[in-house]
Write an enzyme that holds these catalytic residues in place. Structure first.
Site, PDB file in Angstrom:
ATOM      1  N   LYS A  40       0.831  -1.206   0.000  1.00  0.00           N
ATOM      2  CA  LYS A  40       0.000   0.000   0.000  1.00  0.00           C
ATOM      3  C   LYS A  40       0.861   1.250   0.000  1.00  0.00           C
ATOM      4  O   LYS A  40       1.956   1.261   0.542  1.00  0.00           O
ATOM      5  CB  LYS A  40      -0.921   0.012   1.229  1.00  0.00           C
ATOM      6  CG  LYS A  40      -1.976  -1.067   1.200  1.00  0.00           C
ATOM      7  CD  LYS A  40      -2.936  -0.929   2.351  1.00  0.00           C
ATOM      8  CE  LYS A  40      -4.021  -1.999   2.284  1.00  0.00           C
ATOM      9  NZ  LYS A  40      -4.976  -1.882   3.367  1.00  0.00           N
ATOM     10  N   SER A 126      -9.924   2.467   3.407  1.00  0.00           N
ATOM     11  CA  SER A 126      -8.798   3.387   3.600  1.00  0.00           C
ATOM     12  C   SER A 126      -8.221   3.828   2.267  1.00  0.00           C
ATOM     13  O   SER A 126      -7.825   4.988   2.103  1.00  0.00           O
ATOM     14  CB  SER A 126      -7.705   2.714   4.437  1.00  0.00           C
ATOM     15  OG  SER A 126      -8.146   2.508   5.751  1.00  0.00           O
TER      16      SER A 126
END
Length: 162
Positions: A40, A126
């Site tokens: 990520k 997120s």
């Protein structure tokens, strides 16, 4: 019994907080394990994520936020944790989390509980929050105030706020 709610929490959302609060009602102690997902594009350091979660969860008894690295099951064993709790938003989450749960049980004997996300937060991730924020969008309705303020500041620091 002690449980862990693991994740990257970058940033934490109201969906994450809902799962953590519900877990706190089911277990005597809850560790929120903040890990680093190298796949990520992180907005915050693990230490910053811990600070945000500590503020967002202030006053919730029996909950402790910690950074973690390495295998989740090793961290769980080292801290006397008997259950892993994960939130599910979609069927695709189940497909992934089932495989992880089975592997974690095989490696350690620790069971995983999969909680469905509250419907009002099922579309929030997120990743989406980061993308919206970095393009100048307002994400305050999806994250706790501590996260919203830091997201705005981080976007401004990167020169990506509008």
């Amino acid at each position: 019994m002690k449980a862990i709610c693991p994740g990257s929490f970058d940033p934490c959302t109201h969906g994450h907080l809902d799962i953590i609060r519900r877990t706190a009602h089911l277990f005597d102690e809850v560790v929120v394990g903040v890990g680093t997902n190298t796949a990520k594009n992180s907005l915050f350091s693990p230490e910053e994520r811990v600070e945000i979660l500590d503020e967002a969860l202030e006053g919730l008894p029996g909950v402790q936020v910690m950074t973690m690295s390495g295998l989740l099951v090793d961290f769980a064993r080292e801290h006397g944790i008997g259950a892993i709790v994960k939130g599910l938003r979609f069927a695709s989450d189940f497909d992934y989390e089932l495989q992880m749960a089975q592997m974690n049980t095989r490696l350690s004997g620790i069971e995983t509980i999969l909680l469905p996300t509250a419907a009002q937060w099922s579309f929030v991730s997120s990743t989406l929050v980061r993308e919206i924020a970095l393009m100048g969008g307002d994400v305050s309705e999806f994250v706790p105030p501590a996260a919203a303020a830091r997201i705005r500041a981080r976007a401004a620091d990167r020169g990506e706020s509008r």
